[in-house]
Design a protein around this motif. Structure first.
Motif, PDB file in Angstrom:
ATOM      1  N   THR A   1       0.819  -1.218   0.000  1.00 65.71           N
ATOM      2  CA  THR A   1       0.000   0.000   0.000  1.00 65.71           C
ATOM      3  C   THR A   1       0.850   1.264   0.000  1.00 65.71           C
ATOM      4  O   THR A   1       0.307   2.364   0.083  1.00 65.71           O
ATOM      5  N   SER A   2       2.171   1.128  -0.084  1.00 67.18           N
ATOM      6  CA  SER A   2       3.056   2.295  -0.101  1.00 67.18           C
ATOM      7  C   SER A   2       4.263   2.005  -0.982  1.00 67.18           C
ATOM      8  O   SER A   2       4.924   0.971  -0.814  1.00 67.18           O
ATOM      9  N   VAL A   3       4.555   2.884  -1.917  1.00 66.44           N
ATOM     10  CA  VAL A   3       5.685   2.729  -2.831  1.00 66.44           C
ATOM     11  C   VAL A   3       6.465   4.042  -2.859  1.00 66.44           C
ATOM     12  O   VAL A   3       5.861   5.117  -2.983  1.00 66.44           O
ATOM     13  N   SER A   4       7.791   3.957  -2.744  1.00 66.00           N
ATOM     14  CA  SER A   4       8.661   5.142  -2.809  1.00 66.00           C
ATOM     15  C   SER A   4       9.531   5.059  -4.047  1.00 66.00           C
ATOM     16  O   SER A   4      10.141   4.015  -4.333  1.00 66.00           O
ATOM     17  N   LYS A   5       9.605   6.153  -4.773  1.00 62.54           N
ATOM     18  CA  LYS A   5      10.409   6.228  -5.984  1.00 62.54           C
ATOM     19  C   LYS A   5      11.117   7.576  -6.027  1.00 62.54           C
ATOM     20  O   LYS A   5      10.801   8.504  -5.270  1.00 62.54           O
ATOM     21  N   LYS A   6      12.101   7.672  -6.947  1.00 65.10           N
ATOM     22  CA  LYS A   6      12.786   8.936  -7.191  1.00 65.10           C
ATOM     23  C   LYS A   6      12.400   9.459  -8.560  1.00 65.10           C
ATOM     24  O   LYS A   6      12.098   8.679  -9.480  1.00 65.10           O
ATOM     25  N   LYS A   7      12.425  10.736  -8.669  1.00 63.74           N
ATOM     26  CA  LYS A   7      12.148  11.348  -9.962  1.00 63.74           C
ATOM     27  C   LYS A   7      13.183  10.854 -10.971  1.00 63.74           C
ATOM     28  O   LYS A   7      14.386  10.874 -10.691  1.00 63.74           O
ATOM     29  N   GLY A   8      12.715  10.419 -12.107  1.00 68.38           N
ATOM     30  CA  GLY A   8      13.602   9.868 -13.116  1.00 68.38           C
ATOM     31  C   GLY A   8      13.658   8.355 -13.118  1.00 68.38           C
ATOM     32  O   GLY A   8      14.233   7.757 -14.033  1.00 68.38           O
ATOM     33  N   ASP A   9      13.092   7.712 -12.097  1.00 70.45           N
ATOM     34  CA  ASP A   9      13.053   6.245 -12.083  1.00 70.45           C
ATOM     35  C   ASP A   9      12.192   5.720 -13.228  1.00 70.45           C
ATOM     36  O   ASP A   9      11.307   6.419 -13.758  1.00 70.45           O
ATOM     37  N   SER A  10      12.441   4.474 -13.609  1.00 68.85           N
ATOM     38  CA  SER A  10      11.704   3.846 -14.705  1.00 68.85           C
ATOM     39  C   SER A  10      10.257   3.571 -14.294  1.00 68.85           C
ATOM     40  O   SER A  10       9.912   3.512 -13.105  1.00 68.85           O
ATOM     41  N   ALA A  11       9.397   3.389 -15.300  1.00 73.10           N
ATOM     42  CA  ALA A  11       8.004   3.030 -15.047  1.00 73.10           C
ATOM     43  C   ALA A  11       7.944   1.686 -14.325  1.00 73.10           C
ATOM     44  O   ALA A  11       8.826   0.825 -14.498  1.00 73.10           O
ATOM     45  N   PHE A  12       6.928   1.486 -13.521  1.00 78.00           N
ATOM     46  CA  PHE A  12       6.831   0.269 -12.726  1.00 78.00           C
ATOM     47  C   PHE A  12       5.358  -0.125 -12.581  1.00 78.00           C
ATOM     48  O   PHE A  12       4.449   0.656 -12.892  1.00 78.00           O
ATOM     49  N   THR A  13       5.140  -1.359 -12.084  1.00 73.99           N
ATOM     50  CA  THR A  13       3.790  -1.863 -11.817  1.00 73.99           C
ATOM     51  C   THR A  13       3.755  -2.477 -10.432  1.00 73.99           C
ATOM     52  O   THR A  13       4.582  -3.339 -10.118  1.00 73.99           O
ATOM     53  N   ASN A  14       2.851  -2.001  -9.614  1.00 70.67           N
ATOM     54  CA  ASN A  14       2.611  -2.608  -8.300  1.00 70.67           C
ATOM     55  C   ASN A  14       1.618  -3.756  -8.506  1.00 70.67           C
ATOM     56  O   ASN A  14       0.522  -3.554  -9.038  1.00 70.67           O
ATOM     57  N   GLU A  15       2.011  -4.957  -8.114  1.00 65.90           N
ATOM     58  CA  GLU A  15       1.200  -6.143  -8.404  1.00 65.90           C
ATOM     59  C   GLU A  15      -0.187  -6.046  -7.773  1.00 65.90           C
ATOM     60  O   GLU A  15      -0.327  -5.781  -6.583  1.00 65.90           O
ATOM     61  N   LEU A  16      -1.218  -6.268  -8.608  1.00 68.22           N
ATOM     62  CA  LEU A  16      -2.602  -6.260  -8.143  1.00 68.22           C
ATOM     63  C   LEU A  16      -3.116  -7.688  -8.075  1.00 68.22           C
ATOM     64  O   LEU A  16      -3.057  -8.428  -9.061  1.00 68.22           O
TER      65      LEU A  16
ATOM     66  N   LYS B   1      -0.252   4.400  -1.953  1.00 63.24           N
ATOM     67  CA  LYS B   1       0.311   5.753  -1.963  1.00 63.24           C
ATOM     68  C   LYS B   1       1.695   5.728  -2.591  1.00 63.24           C
ATOM     69  O   LYS B   1       2.561   4.960  -2.176  1.00 63.24           O
ATOM     70  N   LEU B   2       1.903   6.550  -3.609  1.00 64.93           N
ATOM     71  CA  LEU B   2       3.187   6.666  -4.283  1.00 64.93           C
ATOM     72  C   LEU B   2       3.864   7.957  -3.846  1.00 64.93           C
ATOM     73  O   LEU B   2       3.285   9.048  -3.968  1.00 64.93           O
ATOM     74  N   THR B   3       5.062   7.845  -3.328  1.00 69.09           N
ATOM     75  CA  THR B   3       5.858   9.013  -2.930  1.00 69.09           C
ATOM     76  C   THR B   3       7.064   9.115  -3.843  1.00 69.09           C
ATOM     77  O   THR B   3       7.871   8.169  -3.928  1.00 69.09           O
ATOM     78  N   VAL B   4       7.183  10.244  -4.545  1.00 72.06           N
ATOM     79  CA  VAL B   4       8.294  10.465  -5.477  1.00 72.06           C
ATOM     80  C   VAL B   4       9.135  11.613  -4.941  1.00 72.06           C
ATOM     81  O   VAL B   4       8.629  12.719  -4.690  1.00 72.06           O
ATOM     82  N   THR B   5      10.427  11.365  -4.736  1.00 72.58           N
ATOM     83  CA  THR B   5      11.348  12.397  -4.248  1.00 72.58           C
ATOM     84  C   THR B   5      12.249  12.856  -5.381  1.00 72.58           C
ATOM     85  O   THR B   5      12.450  12.142  -6.373  1.00 72.58           O
ATOM     86  N   GLU B   6      12.812  14.056  -5.202  1.00 71.76           N
ATOM     87  CA  GLU B   6      13.749  14.581  -6.184  1.00 71.76           C
ATOM     88  C   GLU B   6      15.005  13.723  -6.201  1.00 71.76           C
ATOM     89  O   GLU B   6      15.450  13.216  -5.154  1.00 71.76           O
ATOM     90  N   THR B   7      15.614  13.555  -7.370  1.00 69.31           N
ATOM     91  CA  THR B   7      16.833  12.770  -7.486  1.00 69.31           C
ATOM     92  C   THR B   7      17.995  13.528  -6.870  1.00 69.31           C
ATOM     93  O   THR B   7      18.277  14.683  -7.248  1.00 69.31           O
ATOM     94  N   ALA B   8      18.668  12.941  -5.907  1.00 67.32           N
ATOM     95  CA  ALA B   8      19.800  13.596  -5.254  1.00 67.32           C
ATOM     96  C   ALA B   8      20.997  13.648  -6.193  1.00 67.32           C
ATOM     97  O   ALA B   8      21.284  12.702  -6.923  1.00 67.32           O
ATOM     98  N   VAL B   9      21.680  14.793  -6.189  1.00 64.17           N
ATOM     99  CA  VAL B   9      22.883  14.958  -7.017  1.00 64.17           C
ATOM    100  C   VAL B   9      24.066  14.427  -6.225  1.00 64.17           C
ATOM    101  O   VAL B   9      24.422  14.969  -5.173  1.00 64.17           O
ATOM    102  N   SER B  10      24.672  13.381  -6.691  1.00 61.21           N
ATOM    103  CA  SER B  10      25.765  12.751  -5.965  1.00 61.21           C
ATOM    104  C   SER B  10      27.106  13.310  -6.412  1.00 61.21           C
ATOM    105  O   SER B  10      27.346  13.523  -7.605  1.00 61.21           O
ATOM    106  N   THR B  11      27.978  13.563  -5.442  1.00 59.02           N
ATOM    107  CA  THR B  11      29.352  14.007  -5.749  1.00 59.02           C
ATOM    108  C   THR B  11      30.326  12.856  -5.641  1.00 59.02           C
ATOM    109  O   THR B  11      31.526  13.026  -5.857  1.00 59.02           O
ATOM    110  N   ALA B  12      29.792  11.675  -5.278  1.00 62.58           N
ATOM    111  CA  ALA B  12      30.670  10.522  -5.112  1.00 62.58           C
ATOM    112  C   ALA B  12      31.074   9.974  -6.469  1.00 62.58           C
ATOM    113  O   ALA B  12      30.351  10.075  -7.458  1.00 62.58           O
TER     114      ALA B  12
END
Length: 563
Positions: free
Chosen positions: A308-323, A379-390
């Motif tokens: 009932t809860s999925v977290s993704k980042k902006k720019g992630d690929s399309a996905f399907t939550n199994e029904l 509920k889908l939560t999408v966060t901004e993609t973090a800019v990594s310096t690593a």
């Protein structure tokens, strides 16, 4: 002694008479619809209620009998219609007084009647129409009348219908007819006698209150016919709705039709949702019936998401939550915030931007399934993609060369430039030449990030250079892997050197170090086929042997000559 002989004689006579008693026992028959063909319109007398009759007609439910003789005499009375006439009164009086009470149980409509002119005309056997009574004719029941306005009569002598009719005040013969309920009588062919059957007095079902089943389920109904020794216990099953079908077996493969059957237990199977009434009727008496209502419900369907809860980042690929869904209801999908994510008709979600969105699946009832809960949401939560310096790099102890057919795995270790302890938590997979490997192709563990490529996947590569890419959620590390051909150190070439001697020499050349070694091998019985020089030696030897033979012969002949 005499008593013993007498007993033997009695026993012997009893044995002799037993077959005779069996033969003379009457045979009772329950005849089918066409079994009376041999009796219809013949002068064969049948007996009912100890009286003689002719069988003049029959159908599936009744038998029509005509009195063989005129049983009474009567005038017609005033008017030429049977209803209310004197002769009608006489017929009814005969039925009341001369037909036994037990016989009346089997009489259709509980009365007797006179034949009409048309019914007599349908009798093809003239002898049936004749009557040996003292009356010159017998009355017919007809609303029409003869030439002189009198009711028609049948001539007792020749069986003809008199066109001039009969005088209303004349006393003529009366030949009443009646109909028998076939289900109320049994026929004995031995003496052509109809006897009263044991009548059905009631019928019940084992269930009387409304029964509830689901589509594809079934419920059994059992009928009881009373009394238990009733002659005709066949019944007819029916249902007033297509919501259920009736079957004679628990597996619901043989459907029960509308014809009479001796099947007393049926299985009602739910076909579609709705109400139906299962009814059973005595085939002997249609007035005896029993029924039970059945309510057919749809099957219960369910719908739910795997999470009932999925977290993704902006720019992630399309996905399907199994029904998960049971039943054949139609599902539609929606997103309550399409600026965050959209969803297609299969439930596949495409991320658009950062934020939160509720993805909802809605199901509609089908003809077979109903859903108490018709929606499922996560509920889908999408966060901004973090800019990594690593930065990620392959360490020097990683294996960068591999030989085909070696069968060994290789290890690639990747370090993170900052916070190396979290390196493995960012690990996201492995590619070779841009093609993603499956989880069966490698193993990965922490310690920076250590990836072990299995020999089975490396063996599929061709000799040459290949790029191994270790992926992370915020970067990647590449390594050039050189794949080499397998070196065969046992590959040698043998060269034969021929000289003028009879001993061949073998030169062995090692392709690996490009060094030539010469080895002299003595000839043996297992030597290979001779060369051209070998053949020349053989010819010389043969010629010498021939010369020697000629020389021997010459010397022998010469010695003889000298002697």
């Amino acid at each position: 002694m005499k008593k013993r002989i007498s007993s033997y004689v009695t026993l012997f006579l009893a044995i002799l008479l037993l077959p005779l008693s069996i033969v003379t026992m009457p045979t009772l028959e329950v005849k089918a619809a066409d079994d009376y063909t041999s009796l219809k319109n013949t002068t064969t007398v049948v007996r009912f209620d100890n009286k003689e009759w002719y069988l003049i007609d029959y159908d599936d439910t009744t038998l029509t009998l005509l009195s063989k003789e005129c049983v009474i005499g009567s005038s017609y009375g005033y008017g030429n219609t049977y209803s209310g006439s004197t002769v009608e009164t006489a017929v009814n009086s005969y039925y009341e007084n001369d037909i036994s009470a037990i016989a009346k149980v089997a009489v259709y409509s509980g009365k007797m009647f006179l034949l009409t002119r048309q019914e007599v005309g349908a009798i093809t056997n003239v002898d049936i129409k004749k009557c040996s009574s003292t009356y010159s004719g017998w009355w017919l029941n007809s609303s029409d009348s003869g030439t002189y306005g009198a009711p028609y009569i049948v001539n007792s002598n020749d069986g003809s219908i008199l066109s001039y009719g009969g005088n209303l005040s004349d006393t003529l013969g009366v030949r009443p007819a009646l109909k028998l309920n076939r289900s109320s009588v049994i026929f004995s062919s031995d003496n052509n006698t109809f006897t009263i059957a044991t009548l059905v007095t009631g019928i019940t079902l084992d269930k009387t209150t409304t029964q509830t089943i689901n589509i594809d389920d079934s419920i059994a109904f059992t009928a009881t016919v009373s009394p238990d020794d009733a002659t005709y216990k066949t019944v007819k099953w029916s249902t007033n709705s297509g919501n259920v079908k009736l079957y004679s077996d628990a597996s619901c493969t043989t459907e029960v039709g509308s014809a009479a059957t001796d099947v007393l237990t049926v299985y009602a199977k739910g076909i579609t949702a709705g109400d139906a009434t299962v009814t059973v009727t005595s085939n002997a008496d249609a007035a005896l019936t029993a029924g039970c209502d059945v309510t057919v419900n749809k099957l219960a369907g369910t719908i739910s998401y795997a999470t009932t809860s999925v977290s993704k980042k902006k720019g992630d690929s399309a996905f399907t939550n199994e029904l998960s869904k049971t039943g054949d209801g139609t599902v539609t999908y929606s997103s309550d915030k399409e600026s965050v994510a959209t969803v297609d008709g299969t439930g596949k979600v495409t991320i658009v931007g950062a934020g939160e969105a509720n993805i909802t699946a809605t199901v509609t009832d089908s003809a077979k399934y109903t859903y108490a809960t018709k929606t499922a949401t996560y509920k889908l939560t999408v966060t901004e993609t973090a800019v990594s310096t690593a930065e990620y790099s392959v360490t020097s102890d990683s294996t960068s060369e591999w030989t085909l057919d070696s069968g060994v795995d290789i290890t690639v270790t990747v370090k993170r430039s900052t916070d190396d302890a979290s390196c493995f938590s960012h690990f996201d997979g492995v590619q070779i030449d841009g093609k993603a490997l499956t989880a069966d192709d490698y193993t990965a563990k922490s310690g920076s990030t250590i990836v072990t490529l299995k020999a089975s996947v490396l063996q599929k590569l061709t000799a040459g250079e290949h790029t191994v890419t270790v992926l992370f959620d915020d970067g990647k590390a590449d390594m050039i892997l050189t794949v080499k051909e397998k070196v065969d150190s046992t590959d040698t070439t043998t060269t034969n050197v021929t000289d003028n001697s009879t001993t061949p020499a073998t030169v062995v050349t090692d392709k690996t170090n490009d060094t030539t070694n010469s080895t002299t091998t003595a000839s043996s019985d297992k030597a290979k086929s001779p060369t051209t020089g070998d053949k020349m030696n053989i010819v010389v030897i043969v010629m010498l042997m021939i010369d020697t033979a000629f020389a021997a012969i010459y010397l022998t002949l010469r010695k003889k000559k000298i002697k």
